[in-house]
Each structure stands twice: as structure tokens, then as C-alpha cells.
Design an enzyme around this catalytic site. Structure first.
Site, PDB file in Angstrom:
ATOM      1  CD  GLU A 135      13.069 -52.928  36.768  1.00 21.36           C
ATOM      2  OE1 GLU A 135      12.447 -52.041  37.381  1.00 21.36           O
ATOM      3  OE2 GLU A 135      13.839 -53.737  37.315  1.00 21.36           O
TER       4      GLU A 135
ATOM      5  CG  HIS B 173      19.395 -49.462  37.581  1.00 20.66           C
ATOM      6  ND1 HIS B 173      20.242 -50.491  37.251  1.00 20.66           N
ATOM      7  CD2 HIS B 173      18.450 -50.022  38.394  1.00 20.66           C
ATOM      8  CE1 HIS B 173      19.849 -51.617  37.827  1.00 20.66           C
ATOM      9  NE2 HIS B 173      18.761 -51.360  38.526  1.00 20.66           N
TER      10      HIS B 173
END
Length: 438
Positions: free
Chosen positions: A65, A300
Site C-alpha cells: 500500500e 498495520h
């Protein structure tokens, strides 16, 4: 002149490549969606800064990402002293968001797209448009080769809603594909590193496929913590804390407390022919907040590991047979998943083609009615309906005639591979190919 037998070199020892004694690896999903991720630029800049401060420094880094080249170049500029080599992988309409950074030169690279990769109709999810796949890098270190596979599997949906995840088949097929890539690298004698956001929990079907079809690759976390939890104890979210930060209010978190909402989606897998590498250390990283924004650096945390190489690997373990195996029940589960999804796609295709032909009839009817329209505003309404009907019909036609058919063919290929692996019979494909049809 006879040679002294005591001075002869063991031929097996020559096969052992000149690889580093330690491999330090990091994987992180950066949450770098352009226009959608909050504080994207500041967070990714801080991620690059924190990577540069790690001691000892990582030697291989996989990012997910990291969608924009601007963010990639920012991270590269901050980490160039410890990771002078890197690759931003281009894929799909918006890019795959995958990056590999390395201490050593990247000798070769490729972006392998997944055959099953979401649906274009689900544009609000975006998985199909980013062209998810595996970012592959071949890194030569001394006389040996490390092959890195960085990926981001399809996200699950409908979790906790009492519905079956409609993308489980996609994720399982993707796990199968990266498993094949890692197994092939190991059979070539390379050290294999597979990392990324796999969107799966330990013990799930996709997890079994990766480890079973990966030719013996091992999960670094389970190597160190074999009794670790498989999923989150509490499936709730962190929306309250996010809203507090958005309003300028700090949210206190006990750094020593257990997070019952956490679950493991990010992994580092490894494998090598001589089994000479072992996990020395593994930890969760990037847990700090942004110094000014007070938010997490990503949604995350990173996974960080150090692999240590034995000075004297067992000669008998060099290049073992790594025949990938899974329990028969697992193969059956995959085949059942494929069969269910094929039936779903055929129903979807029938609906899409029905809408397409209905739109054709609507357009024809509207154009005929325009000739008999008593007033201009009625003609305008009919033209308006025909235009939107045509646009919708074209989209449904593209979906039904092209995309779904392409996906059904990919599902047939996947099913053939699973059946072949399960049965081990060269003649099976002829029977199943005829029965499955389109």
C-alpha cells in the site's frame, strides 16, 4: 604426483553458496491510499525515517500500500544509506502498491499478476483496479541468490456480518499462486523470502495453501511462537480512538496492555534448500506514533525478523525433495470453494446478460417512441432514458461477455491444478475439462 586425500574439498561444501550469516527482513503495510488515507504524506515520510533509524538496519524491506511513486521516492531518499537499491512495481490501473528495498542490487524483477483478482463491478473496493499480484526480486548476495516475493492478497469482506466471504476463492487462488512461485525459487536453490499483507489468519485455508504449496516455507512468527493466537479475541474496531485524534483529543493506550482487537495478517515466510537459516528473532515493529500528529504510522504494524545461518549446514539436507503436499480434505475444501464460486459467477453472468439484452430492447423502444412523441419534453425524457440504458447495458455486456467469462476460465485452470495435485493422474484433466464446461 599423488594428492593428499586429507586436503580434498568436500564436493558438497562447494554447493553451499556464500550467503550472509544474518538476514534482517521487514514487512509493512503503509496504508498509503492516495486521497483516502489520512495524513498519508506525513506518515509515510515518518515510516521512511523510522526504517533508517533501525539498529541493526534491515537488509530487505517489503512495503505494501505504497501507492504513489512520490511516497516511494520519499522513503528511498530517507533509507538510501542502508537500502541503496529498490523497486517500485507498476500494475493495474492505479498500481499494486508494492515496493521492495534491498541492501544488495536487485538482479532481476517481475510483477506477476494474479489470474483471480477481484471484480471490476466492486469499484468501491478497488482490488481489481490495482492489479494485485506478486512483486518478485532476484537478489544476488555473494555466490548465492535470495528471491523475494512481496504481495498483498485480496481483502476479506462481510466478516462479522453473518455472511460468507465472497472473495475467499480469490484469496485462496492467490495463496496458491504465490506458493508455486516460492516453491519454484526453492527448487532453483535460492533462499526464499515471502512477505506481505496476506489478509489471512494462521490456520486458515489460505495459510495452509501457502505453507503446503510453498515447498516447505516456514512462518517466522510460528517458528518462534508456535502457540500464538490465530485470530483476534475481540473483532471490534478502533473507531473511537481515531475519532478522538481527528478532534484533536489524545487517546491513551497502555503500551504494556494486551490488544484484544489485534490479529495477524502480515507475514514473513522463508525457506532454503540446505535448511541452514533459522529464526533468531522476530518482533512487531513500527508501534510508535507520529511525533506531531500523534497517530499511528499505519493501520498495520511491521513484522521484523532476523534469520541466522548455520556455519555448518548438514550436507545430507542439501537440496532435499520438497514435494508440496496438502491433506486430501484441504484439496476437497478448495475444490468445493471453486465449485460454489463458479455457480455464483454463472448466476451473475446470466443476470448481467439479461440486463444487457433488456437495455438493448429499452434503447430500441425509446428511439421508436421518439418518432411518436407528442411533445419535445417527452422526447427528451425518452432520449435521456435510452442514453442511460445504453450506458448501463454496455457495462453489463462487458461484464457478462468478457470479464465473467475470463474469470470462469481462470477458475477452470485453478481447479485443474488442484485436481492434478490431489489425484496425481495425468489423465484426470481430460475428464474434468469436459465436465466443467463454461
Amino acid at each position: 604426483m599423488a594428492s593428499n586425500p586429507e586436503t580434498k574439498t568436500n564436493p558438497i561444501e562447494k554447493e553451499i553458496p556464500d550467503l550472509p550469516t544474518h538476514l534482517r527482513i521487514l514487512s509493512l503495510n503503509c496504508w498509503g491510499l492516495k486521497f483516502l488515507s489520512k495524513h498519508r504524506t506525513a506518515r509515510l515520510q515518518q515510516i521512511g525515517h523510522q526504517i533508517s533509524l533501525l539498529s541493526p538496519p534491515p537488509q530487505i524491506v517489503g512495503l505494501q500500500e505504497c501507492w504513489t511513486q512520490e511516497d516511494y521516492l520519499t522513503i528511498r531518499s530517507l533509507t538510501k544509506d542502508i537500502l541503496p537499491h529498490g523497486k517500485f512495481y507498476w500494475s493495474g490501473v492505479f498500481g499494486g502498491g508494492l515496493v521492495i528495498l534491498s541492501k544488495w542490487p536487485i538482479e532481476e524483477s517481475s510483477m506477476v499478476r494474479y489470474p483471480l483478482n477481484g471484480r471490476p463491478a466492486a469499484f468501491f473496493r478497488g482490488d481489481w483496479f490495482v492489479g494485485k499480484g506478486v512483486a518478485c526480486a532476484r537478489i544476488r548476495v555473494g555466490g548465492g541468490v535470495v528471491e523475494v516475493f512481496n504481495t498483498h492478497l485480496h481483502a476479506p469482506y462481510n466478516e462479522g456480518a453473518g455472511k460468507e466471504d465472497s472473495y475467499a476463492c480469490h484469496r485462496t487462488a492467490q495463496a496458491w499462486e504465490i506458493g508455486k512461485l516460492m516453491r519454484g525459487a526453492r527448487e532453483r536453490g535460492s533462499v526464499v523470502v515471502g512477505l506481505g499483507d496476506f489478509n489471512m489468519v494462521p490456520g486458515s485455508l489460505a495459510y495452509e495453501v501457502v505453507t503446503g504449496r510453498g515447498g516447505g516455507v516456514r512462518d517466522v512468527w510460528r517458528e518462534r511462537f508456535p502457540e500464538s493466537a490465530r485470530g483476534a479475541a475481540d473483532k471490534g474496531g478502533l473507531e473511537g480512538k481515531v475519532k478522538d485524534l481527528d478532534k484533536g483529543r489524545d487517546s491513551q493506550v497502555d503500551p504494556e496492555g494486551e490488544d484484544w482487537k489485534a490479529k495477524r495478517l502480515d507475514y514473513i515466510f522463508f525457506g532454503c534448500d540446505d535448511d541452514s537459516y533459522a529464526v533468531e528473532d522476530v518482533r512487531v515493529g513500527m508501534t510508535m506514533r507520529h511525533p506531531e500528529l500523534k497517530c499511528s504510522l499505519s493501520d498495520h504494524f511491521s513484522v521484523e525478523t532476523t534469520l541466522v545461518r548455520s556455519a555448518n549446514p548438514s550436507p545430507t539436507s542439501i537440496r532435499p525433495s520438497q514435494t508440496p503436499t496438502l491433506p486430501t480434505t484441504t484439496y476437497d475444501q478448495i475444490l468445493s470453494l471453486i465449485s460454489t464460486y463458479i455457480a455464483r459467477e454463472r448466476r451473475q453472468r446470466k443476470q448481467q446478460l439479461t440486463l444487457f439484452w433488456s437495455s438493448v430492447l429499452l434503447v430500441i423502444a425509446c428511439h421508436v417512441a421518439i418518432w411518436w412523441s407528442p411533445r419535445n419534453f417527452v422526447a427528451f425524457i425518452l432520449l435521456f432514458l435510452s442514453t442511460f440504458g445504453l450506458a448501463g447495458g454496455v457495462l453489463m455486456g462487458l461484464m457478462g461477455f468478457l470479464f465473467v467469462k475470463t474469470e470462469l476460465r481462470a477458475l477452470k485452470e485453478f481447479a485443474w491444478e488442484v485436481e492434478r495435485a490431489r489425484e496425481g493422474d495425468a489423465g484426470v484433466e481430460d475428464v474434468t475439462e469436459d465436465k466443467r464446461g463454461e
